[in-house]
Motif scaffolding. Structure first.
Motif, short mmCIF file in Angstrom:
data_model
loop_
_atom_site.label_atom_id
_atom_site.label_comp_id
_atom_site.label_asym_id
_atom_site.label_seq_id
_atom_site.Cartn_x
_atom_site.Cartn_y
_atom_site.Cartn_z
N ALA A 40 49.36 43.34 42.36
CA ALA A 40 47.90 43.42 42.35
C ALA A 40 47.44 44.06 43.65
O ALA A 40 48.16 44.04 44.66
N LYS A 43 48.22 42.80 47.37
CA LYS A 43 49.23 41.75 47.28
C LYS A 43 50.62 42.35 47.18
O LYS A 43 50.79 43.51 46.85
N SER A 62 53.28 31.26 37.05
CA SER A 62 51.94 31.69 36.68
C SER A 62 51.87 32.21 35.24
O SER A 62 50.78 32.25 34.66
N LYS A 86 44.64 36.31 31.64
CA LYS A 86 43.59 35.90 32.56
C LYS A 86 43.25 37.06 33.49
O LYS A 86 44.10 37.94 33.72
N PRO A 87 42.06 37.07 34.06
CA PRO A 87 41.73 38.14 35.01
C PRO A 87 42.73 38.25 36.16
O PRO A 87 43.01 39.36 36.63
N GLU A 88 43.31 37.13 36.56
CA GLU A 88 44.30 37.18 37.65
C GLU A 88 45.62 37.81 37.24
O GLU A 88 46.50 38.01 38.07
N ASP A 89 45.78 38.13 35.96
CA ASP A 89 46.95 38.87 35.52
C ASP A 89 46.79 40.37 35.75
O ASP A 89 47.74 41.14 35.53
N THR A 90 45.62 40.79 36.16
CA THR A 90 45.37 42.20 36.43
C THR A 90 46.28 42.70 37.54
O THR A 90 46.33 42.13 38.62
N SER A 115 36.92 39.68 32.47
CA SER A 115 36.43 38.31 32.24
C SER A 115 35.23 38.30 31.31
O SER A 115 34.68 39.32 30.96
#
Length: 115
Positions: A40, A43, A62, A86-90, A115
């Protein structure tokens, strides 16, 4: 030399599903593992899921329970089915192959979860 070609990324709404595919070609010897990593923005690259030559699987906490990795030994392909995104999988998702002849990465495929 080994080439990895990834496909299946894209834009999906939260709660949706995607299937990523990676096809390996070239001079492939004994495969130790194939799998998927992601990075990401801002990161470090992290493991998502891998499958060993013997068929054992490892998942990041996760994605555990939401993702399934599978491999076709004859075709040297590895797929990652991701559900309940989920958006955090972007992230940009990268295929990785490790065999007795070396380590190879794909060019990456973008997965965006809105989202």
């Amino acid at each position: 030399q080994v080439q990895l070609v990834e496909s299946g990324g894209g834009l999906v709404q939260a709660g949706g599903s995607l299937r990523l595919s990676c096809a390996a070609s070239g001079s492939i010897f004994s495969i130790m593992f194939m799998g998927w990593y992601r990075q990401a923005p801002g990161k470090q690259r992290e493991l998502v899921a891998v499958i060993t030559g013997g068929g054992s699987t490892i998942y990041a906490d996760s994605v555990k329970g939401r993702s399934t990795i599978s491999r076709d030994n004859r075709k040297n392909t590895v797929d990652l089915q991701m559900n309940s995104l989920k958006p955090e999988d972007t992230a940009v998702y990268y295929c990785k192959l490790v065999h007795t002849g070396g380590t190879y990465w794909g060019q990456g495929t973008q997965v965006t979860v809105s989202s």
